[in-house]
Scaffold this active site. Structure first.
Site, short mmCIF file in Angstrom:
data_model
loop_
_atom_site.label_atom_id
_atom_site.label_comp_id
_atom_site.label_asym_id
_atom_site.label_seq_id
_atom_site.Cartn_x
_atom_site.Cartn_y
_atom_site.Cartn_z
CD GLU A 24 2.58 11.50 25.27
OE1 GLU A 24 3.71 12.00 25.32
OE2 GLU A 24 1.72 11.86 24.44
CG ASP A 40 -0.95 10.00 24.20
OD1 ASP A 40 -0.52 10.57 25.20
OD2 ASP A 40 -0.28 9.83 23.17
CD GLU A 51 -3.22 12.88 21.78
OE1 GLU A 51 -2.44 13.82 21.85
OE2 GLU A 51 -3.02 11.86 21.11
CG HIS A 91 -5.31 9.38 18.67
ND1 HIS A 91 -4.92 8.93 17.42
CD2 HIS A 91 -4.18 9.46 19.40
CE1 HIS A 91 -3.61 8.73 17.41
NE2 HIS A 91 -3.15 9.04 18.61
CB THR A 92 -6.03 5.20 22.64
OG1 THR A 92 -6.07 4.11 21.71
CG2 THR A 92 -7.44 5.51 23.12
CG ASN A 93 0.20 6.44 20.33
OD1 ASN A 93 0.57 5.28 20.34
ND2 ASN A 93 0.78 7.37 19.59
NE ARG A 131 4.21 -0.01 21.26
CZ ARG A 131 5.28 0.51 21.88
NH1 ARG A 131 5.18 1.65 22.54
NH2 ARG A 131 6.44 -0.11 21.83
CD GLU A 132 -0.13 5.89 16.00
OE1 GLU A 132 -0.05 4.71 15.57
OE2 GLU A 132 0.76 6.73 15.84
CD1 TRP A 176 -2.30 18.78 12.23
CD2 TRP A 176 -3.50 17.09 13.04
NE1 TRP A 176 -2.14 18.77 13.60
CE2 TRP A 176 -2.85 17.73 14.12
CE3 TRP A 176 -4.30 15.98 13.29
CZ2 TRP A 176 -3.01 17.32 15.44
CZ3 TRP A 176 -4.45 15.57 14.62
CH2 TRP A 176 -3.80 16.24 15.67
N GLY A 186 -8.41 15.27 7.78
CA GLY A 186 -7.10 15.51 7.20
C GLY A 186 -6.81 16.97 6.92
#
Length: 302
Positions: free
Chosen positions: A114, A116, A118, A131-133, A142-143, A208, A212
């Site tokens: 995958e 990502d 986001e 956000h990437t992963n 691996r964010e 979340w 948070g």
């Protein structure tokens, strides 16, 4: 459905604690590529949302909507094995707190791959978090997260994934923001064998997603809408166990297909460093609390 978000929740809460908030080319060894652009009806299908997702304007525009009852999503009709995937997105405007717009490549199965993008919504006036992963063989963690240098809700911007045998490069409007190298020689799994579809969804995660979970979705602002246009894929299509690119032999490449081994040039590397210095707000390779026994091996390679 949203496999990568298991890690995303953890990192979102971790990044909120930061004091300084400082996203084909088919590159398999082949000649033939599938170049797709234009009618989104040809490339995508709505997969859920009960009418909240629409393709309009003769296929030029796709919209996803979210209300209190449901979000919505789509996926590509084709699977791809390596490529450069471009899409223009305009994110939910105004108070988008609690919402997540996910745009990613993913395979299936328990050991999926995958890649990502986001986008985590926020209160009006506060920036989105991008956000990437990268997942390989079912392993993520691996964010990297970023702020952007523009308002992603005011207009369309191009978010690109270059995925080739050498590396994965995330770019925004042609500016690289992250590079994930193929370091299989160092024991790091790399996505290279599993074809992936493109997926996107708009959904509620106010337990979340924003600070948070402290800031909840304001449903009086619903429906929330994200828009998509100008999709382009220079990529090999995977069908019936075969690639549209044919032979995987390096000898099948041509001199005109320099992108088959494309690397960032010096200007691209400088832009990458600029983004990482000024807009990176979370990097798993700097989170010693998360990796008390030592960072993953790719973190120790320049």
């Amino acid at each position: 459905m949203f496999k990568s978000h298991r890690d995303l929740k953890y990192i979102t809460m971790a990044s909120f604690s930061l004091k300084n908030y400082k996203v084909v080319v088919l590159l398999v060894f082949c000649i033939a590529v599938n170049v797709s652009a234009g009618d989104l009806n040809r490339d995508f299908q709505i997969t859920w949302g009960d009418g909240r997702a629409k393709i309009v304007n003769n296929g030029e525009l796709l919209t996803l909507s979210l209300d209190k009852a449901s979000g919505s999503g789509f996926q590509s009709k084709n699977e791809y094995l390596f490529g450069q995937i471009d899409m223009q997105l305009k994110l939910v405007p105004g108070n988008s707190a609690g919402t997540v717009t996910a745009y990613y490549l993913s395979s299936k199965g328990s050991t999926w791959d995958e890649i990502d993008f986001e986008f985590l919504g926020n209160l009006s006036g506060d920036p989105y978090i991008l956000h990437t992963n990268v997942f390989s063989q079912g392993k993520g963690n691996r964010e990297q997260q970023f702020y952007l240098w523009f308002d992603p809700t005011a207009d369309f911007h191009t978010y690109s994934i270059l995925w080739n045998p050498q590396h994965i490069v995330f770019s925004v409007d042609g500016t690289p923001i992250r590079k994930f190298k193929n370091l299989e020689s160092k024991g790091v799994p790399y996505p290279k064998n599993q074809p992936m579809r493109i997926y996107s969804s708009l959904w509620n995660a106010d337990d979340w997603a924003t600070r948070g979970g402290l800031v909840k979705t304001d449903w009086s602002k619903a429906p929330f809408t994200a828009s998509y246009r100008n999709f382009k894929a220079n990529a090999c299509v995977w069908s019936s166990g075969k690639s549209s690119c044919g032979s995987n032999s390096p000898s099948s490449t041509s001199n005109s297909n320099s992108w088959l081994n494309q690397e960032l040039d010096s200007a691209g590397e400088e832009k990458l460093k600029w983004v990482q210095k000024n807009y990176l707000i979370y990097n798993y390779c700097s989170d010693s609390k998360r990796f008390p026994q030592g960072f993953p091996p790719e973190c120790n390679v320049a």
